[in-house]
Scaffold this motif. Structure first.
Motif, PDB file in Angstrom:
ATOM      1  N   THR A  78       0.839  -1.198   0.000  1.00 51.50           N
ATOM      2  CA  THR A  78       0.000   0.000   0.000  1.00 51.50           C
ATOM      3  C   THR A  78       0.871   1.243   0.000  1.00 51.50           C
ATOM      4  O   THR A  78       1.874   1.310   0.717  1.00 51.50           O
ATOM      5  N   VAL A  79       0.490   2.230  -0.809  1.00 49.71           N
ATOM      6  CA  VAL A  79       1.161   3.531  -0.838  1.00 49.71           C
ATOM      7  C   VAL A  79       0.112   4.609  -0.673  1.00 49.71           C
ATOM      8  O   VAL A  79      -0.920   4.595  -1.365  1.00 49.71           O
ATOM      9  N   CYS A 128       3.585   7.337   2.646  1.00 47.59           N
ATOM     10  CA  CYS A 128       3.573   6.148   3.505  1.00 47.59           C
ATOM     11  C   CYS A 128       3.518   4.914   2.615  1.00 47.59           C
ATOM     12  O   CYS A 128       2.750   4.875   1.648  1.00 47.59           O
ATOM     13  N   GLN A 129       4.347   3.924   2.938  1.00 49.72           N
ATOM     14  CA  GLN A 129       4.337   2.651   2.194  1.00 49.72           C
ATOM     15  C   GLN A 129       4.378   1.509   3.205  1.00 49.72           C
ATOM     16  O   GLN A 129       5.166   1.538   4.147  1.00 49.72           O
ATOM     17  N   ILE A 140       7.175   2.250   5.923  1.00 49.59           N
ATOM     18  CA  ILE A 140       8.128   3.279   5.521  1.00 49.59           C
ATOM     19  C   ILE A 140       7.378   4.592   5.405  1.00 49.59           C
ATOM     20  O   ILE A 140       6.334   4.667   4.755  1.00 49.59           O
ATOM     21  N   THR A 141       7.901   5.660   6.022  1.00 46.89           N
ATOM     22  CA  THR A 141       7.321   6.985   5.892  1.00 46.89           C
ATOM     23  C   THR A 141       8.420   7.972   5.517  1.00 46.89           C
ATOM     24  O   THR A 141       9.594   7.778   5.838  1.00 46.89           O
ATOM     25  N   ALA A 142       8.040   9.047   4.834  1.00 51.19           N
ATOM     26  CA  ALA A 142       8.988  10.088   4.424  1.00 51.19           C
ATOM     27  C   ALA A 142       8.205  11.307   3.982  1.00 51.19           C
ATOM     28  O   ALA A 142       7.006  11.235   3.681  1.00 51.19           O
ATOM     29  N   GLY A 143       8.895  12.456   3.928  1.00 48.95           N
ATOM     30  CA  GLY A 143       8.284  13.676   3.417  1.00 48.95           C
ATOM     31  C   GLY A 143       7.238  14.279   4.317  1.00 48.95           C
ATOM     32  O   GLY A 143       6.339  14.972   3.844  1.00 48.95           O
ATOM     33  N   SER A 144       7.351  14.059   5.627  1.00 48.10           N
ATOM     34  CA  SER A 144       6.364  14.603   6.556  1.00 48.10           C
ATOM     35  C   SER A 144       6.722  16.001   7.029  1.00 48.10           C
ATOM     36  O   SER A 144       5.885  16.697   7.610  1.00 48.10           O
ATOM     37  N   PHE A 224       8.821  -1.749  11.830  1.00 51.03           N
ATOM     38  CA  PHE A 224       7.724  -2.698  11.848  1.00 51.03           C
ATOM     39  C   PHE A 224       6.584  -2.110  12.680  1.00 51.03           C
ATOM     40  O   PHE A 224       6.793  -1.407  13.669  1.00 51.03           O
ATOM     41  N   SER A 225       5.350  -2.400  12.230  1.00 50.20           N
ATOM     42  CA  SER A 225       4.188  -1.805  12.888  1.00 50.20           C
ATOM     43  C   SER A 225       3.022  -2.779  12.877  1.00 50.20           C
ATOM     44  O   SER A 225       2.913  -3.634  11.984  1.00 50.20           O
ATOM     45  N   ASP A 226       2.150  -2.640  13.874  1.00 52.06           N
ATOM     46  CA  ASP A 226       0.947  -3.472  13.911  1.00 52.06           C
ATOM     47  C   ASP A 226      -0.061  -3.070  12.844  1.00 52.06           C
ATOM     48  O   ASP A 226      -0.919  -3.860  12.461  1.00 52.06           O
ATOM     49  N   THR A 227       0.049  -1.831  12.361  1.00 55.42           N
ATOM     50  CA  THR A 227      -0.882  -1.331  11.354  1.00 55.42           C
ATOM     51  C   THR A 227      -0.122  -0.855  10.114  1.00 55.42           C
ATOM     52  O   THR A 227       1.047  -0.455  10.215  1.00 55.42           O
ATOM     53  N   GLY A 228      -0.791  -0.881   8.966  1.00 59.36           N
ATOM     54  CA  GLY A 228      -0.189  -0.383   7.736  1.00 59.36           C
ATOM     55  C   GLY A 228      -0.644   1.036   7.453  1.00 59.36           C
ATOM     56  O   GLY A 228      -1.195   1.729   8.324  1.00 59.36           O
ATOM     57  N   CYS A 229      -0.432   1.474   6.228  1.00 56.15           N
ATOM     58  CA  CYS A 229      -0.795   2.841   5.837  1.00 56.15           C
ATOM     59  C   CYS A 229      -2.329   2.975   5.732  1.00 56.15           C
ATOM     60  O   CYS A 229      -3.004   2.034   5.341  1.00 56.15           O
TER      61      CYS A 229
END
Length: 229
Positions: A78-79, A128-129, A140-144, A224-229
């Motif tokens: 997901t993106v 967010c990916q 993965i996050t960037a550009g915030s 790593f996360s329990d939730t995605g984007c």
């Protein structure tokens, strides 16, 4: 199921062949059905639907897309981005291919029908990916911050795309082999569209592949996360 009389050997003691074999049909389980599905996917590439919603929501879900230059894993990711702005936009359909005997192939024949979106120059805000690894997500996050994500020669192969979109000087119904806005051409005879610029707010994609000539990710965080984007 045949009756007992159907199984009686012929006079020369040679059992009669099954009806399917006598008719020249291949035995069950020889992969013919699977090959048939693959041929249908290839045919679907020739008629990728594109829908522009009057409210500004542009959704193009494909029956095909550009095959990227590598074997895909077959795991979707997901993106999302709060905003994407791009110059030189193209969109068309083809096929992505998994590695031979991929465990993710299932009954797909190792092929995924996707829509390729190509953008010559793009900026993305709050990218967010995430990919579901089964019980956890690689995030993965960037550009915030003040600096946005920047990409050149960006392509994404998607099975779903949604957001609030606006195009400048859009052309719909081009042959994919004649596209000029992003420097990418698709298969001849395939439906496509292109525009000088594109803006998509609240972008969300389900992707199988992404490529870029340059990809700058300020404020990159991988975890790593329990939730995605």
């Amino acid at each position: 199921m045949a009756s007992s009389s159907d199984l009686t050997p012929s006079a020369d003691h040679t059992p009669d062949p099954p009806e399917s074999a006598a008719a020249g049909e291949p035995p069950a389980g020889d992969g013919t059905e699977r090959r048939g599905r693959v041929r249908l996917r290839r045919a679907a590439v020739m008629a990728v639907p594109a829908t522009l919603v009057a409210a500004g929501l542009a959704v193009l879900t494909a029956q095909g897309a550009l095959g990227v230059q590598f074997a895909i894993s077959g795991m979707p990711f997901t993106v999302t981005a709060t905003e994407l702005n791009g110059t030189g936009f193209e969109q068309f359909g083809a096929l992505d291919n998994m590695a031979e005997d991929s465990p993710n192939a299932g009954d797909t024949g190792g092929q995924v029908l996707v829509v390729t979106s190509a953008i010559k120059n793009a900026t993305l805000t709050k990218l967010c990916q995430s990919v579901d690894l089964g019980g956890t997500n690689l995030l993965i996050t960037a550009g915030s911050g003040a600096n946005k994500v920047q990409a050149t020669d960006l392509t994404t192969d998607s099975t779903e795309l949604s957001g609030d979109a606006a195009f400048n000087k859009i052309e719909i119904g081009n042959d994919a082999s004649t596209l000029t806005k992003a420097g990418v051409q698709g298969p001849k005879g395939v439906f496509s569209q292109q525009a000088d610029t594109v803006r998509i707010a609240n972008l969300r994609q389900t992707n199988y592949a992404t490529t870029a000539g340059v990809f700058k990710l300020p404020g990159l965080k991988l975890r790593f996360s329990d939730t995605g984007c």
